[in-house]
Design an enzyme around this catalytic site. Structure first.
Site, PDB file in Angstrom:
ATOM      1  N   SER A  39      73.326 100.088  67.708  1.00  0.00           N
ATOM      2  CA  SER A  39      73.711  99.259  66.556  1.00  0.00           C
ATOM      3  C   SER A  39      75.068  98.631  66.871  1.00  0.00           C
ATOM      4  O   SER A  39      75.828  99.137  67.710  1.00  0.00           O
ATOM      5  CB  SER A  39      73.824 100.116  65.300  1.00  0.00           C
ATOM      6  OG  SER A  39      74.904 101.024  65.435  1.00  0.00           O
ATOM      7  N   ASP A  53      70.751  96.048  68.584  1.00  0.00           N
ATOM      8  CA  ASP A  53      69.923  95.984  67.376  1.00  0.00           C
ATOM      9  C   ASP A  53      70.564  94.988  66.382  1.00  0.00           C
ATOM     10  O   ASP A  53      71.647  94.442  66.665  1.00  0.00           O
ATOM     11  CB  ASP A  53      69.845  97.402  66.774  1.00  0.00           C
ATOM     12  CG  ASP A  53      68.628  97.604  65.889  1.00  0.00           C
ATOM     13  OD1 ASP A  53      67.752  96.736  65.855  1.00  0.00           O
ATOM     14  OD2 ASP A  53      68.555  98.664  65.215  1.00  0.00           O
ATOM     15  N   GLU A 101      64.131  87.729  63.782  1.00  0.00           N
ATOM     16  CA  GLU A 101      63.396  88.372  62.685  1.00  0.00           C
ATOM     17  C   GLU A 101      63.142  87.401  61.535  1.00  0.00           C
ATOM     18  O   GLU A 101      63.998  86.591  61.188  1.00  0.00           O
ATOM     19  CB  GLU A 101      64.176  89.582  62.165  1.00  0.00           C
ATOM     20  CG  GLU A 101      63.445  90.308  61.033  1.00  0.00           C
ATOM     21  CD  GLU A 101      64.054  91.671  60.714  1.00  0.00           C
ATOM     22  OE1 GLU A 101      64.055  92.548  61.592  1.00  0.00           O
ATOM     23  OE2 GLU A 101      64.520  91.853  59.573  1.00  0.00           O
ATOM     24  N   HIS A 114      63.572 100.718  57.144  1.00  0.00           N
ATOM     25  CA  HIS A 114      64.389 101.699  57.859  1.00  0.00           C
ATOM     26  C   HIS A 114      64.479 102.963  56.997  1.00  0.00           C
ATOM     27  O   HIS A 114      64.505 102.870  55.774  1.00  0.00           O
ATOM     28  CB  HIS A 114      65.803 101.144  58.088  1.00  0.00           C
ATOM     29  CG  HIS A 114      65.829  99.929  58.973  1.00  0.00           C
ATOM     30  ND1 HIS A 114      66.458  98.759  58.618  1.00  0.00           N
ATOM     31  CD2 HIS A 114      65.309  99.713  60.204  1.00  0.00           C
ATOM     32  CE1 HIS A 114      66.326  97.877  59.604  1.00  0.00           C
ATOM     33  NE2 HIS A 114      65.620  98.416  60.569  1.00  0.00           N
ATOM     34  N   GLY A 122      61.354  99.969  61.807  1.00  0.00           N
ATOM     35  CA  GLY A 122      60.989 101.009  60.832  1.00  0.00           C
ATOM     36  C   GLY A 122      59.901 101.921  61.344  1.00  0.00           C
ATOM     37  O   GLY A 122      58.974 102.283  60.608  1.00  0.00           O
ATOM     38  N   THR A 130      65.642 106.818  62.502  1.00  0.00           N
ATOM     39  CA  THR A 130      65.798 107.918  61.549  1.00  0.00           C
ATOM     40  C   THR A 130      65.245 109.249  62.065  1.00  0.00           C
ATOM     41  O   THR A 130      65.888 110.292  61.943  1.00  0.00           O
ATOM     42  CB  THR A 130      65.099 107.547  60.213  1.00  0.00           C
ATOM     43  OG1 THR A 130      65.642 106.299  59.776  1.00  0.00           O
ATOM     44  CG2 THR A 130      65.328 108.591  59.149  1.00  0.00           C
TER      45      THR A 130
HETATM   46  P1  13P Z   1      63.659 103.804  61.469  1.00  0.00           P
HETATM   47  O1  13P Z   1      65.007 104.202  60.960  1.00  0.00           O
HETATM   48  O2  13P Z   1      62.618 103.781  60.445  1.00  0.00           O
HETATM   49  O3  13P Z   1      63.265 104.682  62.623  1.00  0.00           O
HETATM   50  O4  13P Z   1      63.764 102.309  62.005  1.00  0.00           O
HETATM   51  C1  13P Z   1      64.582 101.999  63.076  1.00  0.00           C
HETATM   52  C2  13P Z   1      64.746 100.541  63.249  1.00  0.00           C
HETATM   53  O5  13P Z   1      63.890  99.748  62.906  1.00  0.00           O
HETATM   54  C3  13P Z   1      65.999 100.070  63.885  1.00  0.00           C
HETATM   55  O6  13P Z   1      66.136  98.695  63.888  1.00  0.00           O
END
Ligand code: 13P
Length: 277
Positions: free
Chosen positions: A49, A79, A131, A175, A206, A230
């Protein structure tokens, strides 16, 4: 300039496979991820990130991290980011791909900024992810609640005008952990896949908590990069807690290191073995 990551992703698409982009936040995760990709001999994307990179660069230098952890199987990706200068900094530092996330802006603004990054990235052989439609939830400081679905006419226009390398679409994905999956609308990806050139590569954000049938269908429609953050964060903390509970009298960094390497490698291997190998 030849884009090595693009070659690896096209190969995966031909085989009906996808790789994963893991949002890494510490050196145990980095070492375990690099180790697992080399062990399985599959490409993996190390994704950072913007917030984590700013923190990292204060302490170690991003170029050093890339030099140290770059292997034949590892690729580095920025990201979600809207700061054009920061994206250019990542391109200059040797990233294999970067995301310009203009999904919160009007389409004209999104296209305009994407083109600036496409032009800059092209010279460095770096791929660009764009995106349309908003993925809800916050990813390490980026984003907000409230999603929106990508619109097919906008998708067609965006891809035609930007020739984006990697297209991420809001399909009701989020996310964080899903409370339910009712909002996921895979038909958006299906429409986009039908209407765009057959070689268009897609990204699925996600990834945490998406069931296997959704992941498999997304891959069959051209998704070659699935983002996981996550689940990795949760499992990292679970490993720390479990180790601390079981070893409350043992202050041993080496066995702690081994505990993290074994546990995290298992997580990476589960994903890569199932969908990438
Ligand atoms: P999650 O947090 O659902 O794993 O998604 C990660 C993501 O899309 C990062 O850009």
């Amino acid at each position: 300039m030849k884009k090595k990551l693009s070659k690896a992703l096209v190969e995966l698409k031909k085989k009906g496979k996808s790789t994963f982009a893991f949002n890494l936040q510490n050196f145990y995760q980095l070492e375990a991820c690099v180790f697992t990709a080399s062990k399985l001999k599959v490409p993996v994307i190390i994704q950072f990130s913007e917030r984590f990179l700013r923190f990292l660069n204060d302490k170690y230098s991003v170029e050093y991290i890339i030099r140290k952890y770059k292997t034949d199987y590892t690729y580095f990706h920025l990201d979600h980011c809207i700061d054009l200068d920061f994206i250019k900094f990542c391109i200059d530092s040797g990233f294999d791909s970067v995301m310009y996330d203009g999904s919160a802006f009007a389409i004209d603004e999104n296209i305009k900024n994407t083109l600036i990054i496409m032009e800059y990235a092209e010279k460095a052989g770096c791929l660009v992810e764009g995106e349309l439609g908003k993925v809800s939830g916050v990813e390490d400081g980026f984003g907000e609640e409230g999603s929106s679905y990508a619109e097919i006419m906008e998708i067609i226009r965006y891809v035609k005008e930007t020739k984006i390398d990697l297209m991420a679409l809001g399909i009701g994905n989020a996310h964080g952990f899903y409370e339910n999956l009712d909002g996921i609308d895979i038909s958006i990806l299906k429409d986009a896949s039908n209407q765009l050139e057959a070689n268009q590569l897609f990204v699925l954000h996600g990834g945490t908590g998406l069931p296997e049938n959704v992941i498999r269908e997304a891959i069959s429609l051209g998704v070659v990069k699935i983002n996981i953050s996550t689940q990795l964060k949760k499992e990292t903390m679970d490993l720390v807690k479990k180790f601390a509970n079981n070893n409350n009298k043992l202050y041993n960094e080496i066995s702690y290191h081994d505990n993290m390497m074994v546990g995290l490698s298992k997580l990476f291997e589960n994903y890569l073995h199932k969908y990438t190998l």
